[in-house]
Design an enzyme around this catalytic site. Structure first.
Site, PDB file in Angstrom:
ATOM      1  N   TYR A   1       0.797  -1.444   0.079  1.00 53.99           N
ATOM      2  CA  TYR A   1       0.138  -0.538  -0.170  1.00 53.99           C
ATOM      3  C   TYR A   1       0.824   1.163  -0.613  1.00 53.99           C
ATOM      4  O   TYR A   1       2.099   0.903   0.405  1.00 53.99           O
ATOM      5  CB  TYR A   1      -0.852   0.053   1.214  1.00 53.99           C
ATOM      6  CG  TYR A   1       0.212   0.071   2.468  1.00 53.99           C
ATOM      7  CD1 TYR A   1       0.370  -0.829   3.205  1.00 53.99           C
ATOM      8  CD2 TYR A   1      -0.645   1.498   2.859  1.00 53.99           C
ATOM      9  CE1 TYR A   1       0.961  -0.070   4.520  1.00 53.99           C
ATOM     10  CE2 TYR A   1       0.335   1.942   4.528  1.00 53.99           C
ATOM     11  CZ  TYR A   1       0.483   0.838   5.076  1.00 53.99           C
ATOM     12  OH  TYR A   1       1.446   0.532   5.608  1.00 53.99           O
TER      13      TYR A   1
ATOM     14  N   LYS B   1       6.982  -1.518   2.179  1.00 55.63           N
ATOM     15  CA  LYS B   1       5.350  -0.832   2.708  1.00 55.63           C
ATOM     16  C   LYS B   1       4.312  -2.279   2.270  1.00 55.63           C
ATOM     17  O   LYS B   1       3.005  -1.728   1.621  1.00 55.63           O
ATOM     18  CB  LYS B   1       5.258   0.320   1.854  1.00 55.63           C
ATOM     19  CG  LYS B   1       4.119   0.625   2.882  1.00 55.63           C
ATOM     20  CD  LYS B   1       3.398   2.542   2.819  1.00 55.63           C
ATOM     21  CE  LYS B   1       3.108   3.507   3.314  1.00 55.63           C
ATOM     22  NZ  LYS B   1       2.709   3.173   4.594  1.00 55.63           N
TER      23      LYS B   1
ATOM     24  N   GLU C   1      11.492   2.013  15.019  1.00 50.69           N
ATOM     25  CA  GLU C   1      11.174   3.431  13.807  1.00 50.69           C
ATOM     26  C   GLU C   1       9.222   2.796  14.688  1.00 50.69           C
ATOM     27  O   GLU C   1       9.430   1.630  16.014  1.00 50.69           O
ATOM     28  CB  GLU C   1      10.259   2.499  12.335  1.00 50.69           C
ATOM     29  CG  GLU C   1      10.292   1.826  11.974  1.00 50.69           C
ATOM     30  CD  GLU C   1      10.488   1.858  10.617  1.00 50.69           C
ATOM     31  OE1 GLU C   1       9.826   2.360   9.765  1.00 50.69           O
ATOM     32  OE2 GLU C   1      10.030   0.613  10.133  1.00 50.69           O
TER      33      GLU C   1
ATOM     34  N   LEU D   1      11.105   0.685   7.037  1.00 52.36           N
ATOM     35  CA  LEU D   1      10.479   1.644   5.991  1.00 52.36           C
ATOM     36  C   LEU D   1      11.505   3.229   5.748  1.00 52.36           C
ATOM     37  O   LEU D   1      11.277   3.954   6.842  1.00 52.36           O
ATOM     38  CB  LEU D   1       9.348   1.892   6.180  1.00 52.36           C
ATOM     39  CG  LEU D   1       8.306   2.418   5.161  1.00 52.36           C
ATOM     40  CD1 LEU D   1       8.293   0.801   4.180  1.00 52.36           C
ATOM     41  CD2 LEU D   1       6.851   2.991   5.640  1.00 52.36           C
TER      42      LEU D   1
HETATM   43  N1  PLP Z   1       7.112   3.468   8.969  1.00 55.52           N
HETATM   44  C1  PLP Z   1       6.205   2.871   9.052  1.00 55.52           C
HETATM   45  C2  PLP Z   1       6.114   1.313  10.146  1.00 55.52           C
HETATM   46  C3  PLP Z   1       4.601   3.463   8.500  1.00 55.52           C
HETATM   47  O1  PLP Z   1       3.950   2.840   8.448  1.00 55.52           O
HETATM   48  C4  PLP Z   1       4.931   4.187   8.183  1.00 55.52           C
HETATM   49  C5  PLP Z   1       3.516   5.151   7.186  1.00 55.52           C
HETATM   50  O2  PLP Z   1       2.722   4.719   7.538  1.00 55.52           O
HETATM   51  C6  PLP Z   1       5.807   5.290   8.269  1.00 55.52           C
HETATM   52  C7  PLP Z   1       7.238   5.015   8.839  1.00 55.52           C
HETATM   53  C8  PLP Z   1       6.356   6.932   7.382  1.00 55.52           C
HETATM   54  O3  PLP Z   1       6.439   6.491   6.154  1.00 55.52           O
HETATM   55  P1  PLP Z   1       5.833   7.850   5.092  1.00 55.52           P
HETATM   56  O4  PLP Z   1       6.288   9.275   6.047  1.00 55.52           O
HETATM   57  O5  PLP Z   1       6.530   7.938   3.805  1.00 55.52           O
HETATM   58  O6  PLP Z   1       4.463   8.248   5.457  1.00 55.52           O
END
Ligand code: PLP
Length: 286
Positions: free
Chosen positions: A33, A148, A181, A206
């Site tokens: 996603y 993701k 994270e 991520l």
């Molecule tokens: N880490 C995880 C596990 C996430 O699910 C998300 C966003 O959904 C992020 C980090 C932040 O990513 P982004 O800045 O691309 O939304």
């Protein structure tokens, strides 16, 4: 006007939108996603999210059933039909519908594509003024958090634990005691020496698109920045902490477990980066 979702080639009322019971996303979490923040009806960090989507799909060998241009038309049309000016756009792509079997389908199947949009006042989030609490939980996710994927059970459980503790987010802590994270955001601190820290992308995290934009902003401000590990102890002793993501933008963290961060108020760097990010996202959204 009711909400509208895009499902496999059609715009349908959100309330009745459905995929087949043998969709591999539903059966096996075999899909990915992407989430875009939307400012002024346009997509923040548009290219970065597309690039990560393409990478996630490639890593799982899921062919997107349409090209980037066509995909963009669908995304924008979903925003338009839902009258979203500021909010979130969600895209999910699964390997498609096939008789249940763990291995890939032997016959060609078309990937399933679902897009939804909702209005959210991201810039007006009250939590930016108050700060949020995070809890720490043991890292228990698989080794490919750079993809993701819609397989989010550890994140679901971590987020529920956070909610039950009156917190907004859970930070995963690896076996070395280092924060990786959040369950749906990247983790940041301004350490006791004033260095802005977030975990490096060699680690199992991520690669947040908001994270990358914030790093670019921080460097343009001449802040001292280090991408690398930091411990729970470092975080609790930090001057500031915050989270970043498409859904949260930047939210200051004022409590980690039972520890108060800094003076217990949103920190100046978090507030500044949040303001600058929103300004630049509004300007550069596409
Ligand atoms: N880490 C995880 C596990 C996430 O699910 C998300 C966003 O959904 C992020 C980090 C932040 O990513 P982004 O800045 O691309 O939304």
């Amino acid at each position: 006007m009711g909400r509208i979702a895009y499902v496999n080639g059609r715009f349908v009322p959100h309330a009745g939108a459905a995929v087949h019971i043998e969709d591999r996303g539903y059966q096996l979490a075999d899909g990915v996603y992407e989430v875009w923040a939307v400012f002024g009806g346009r997509l923040a960090d548009c290219d970065g999210h597309f690039a990560r989507l393409e990478r996630s799909l490639a890593e799982l060998r899921i062919p997107l059933p349409m090209g980037r241009r066509a995909m963009e038309v669908v995304l924008r049309e979903t925003l338009r039909r839902n009258c979203v000016r500021d909010g979130l756009l969600y895209l999910q792509v699964t390997r498609g519908v096939a008789p249940r079997d763990h291995a890939f389908p032997t016959r060609p199947v078309s990937a399933s594509v679902v897009v939804t949009a909702k209005s959210v006042d991201l810039a007006g989030d009250d939590r930016a003024r108050t700060g949020v609490k995070v809890i720490t939980v043991a890292e228990n996710r698989w080794g490919r958090c750079d993809i993701k994927t819609i397989g989010l059970l550890p994140n679901v459980l971590a987020k529920q634990a956070a909610r039950e503790a009156g917190a907004s987010e859970a930070w995963f802590v690896d076996e070395m005691g280092l924060i990786t994270e959040g369950a749906s955001s990247n983790a940041w601190i301004v350490d006791s020496g004033g260095v802005l820290r977030t975990r490096d992308t060699q680690a199992n995290i991520l690669r947040g698109i908001t994270r990358q934009s914030l790093l670019d902003l921080a460097k343009s401000l001449d802040l001292r920045v280090a991408e690398g590990p930091f411990s729970v102890e470092d975080a609790k002793m930090a001057r500031e902490a915050f989270i970043s993501g498409a859904g949260s933008v930047v939210l200051p963290v004022t409590r980690i477990d039972e520890a108060i961060v800094g003076d217990g108020q949103p920190g100046p760097i978090a507030k500044r980066l949040r303001g600058l990010y929103i300004e630049s996202a509004r300007r550069n959204a596409a």
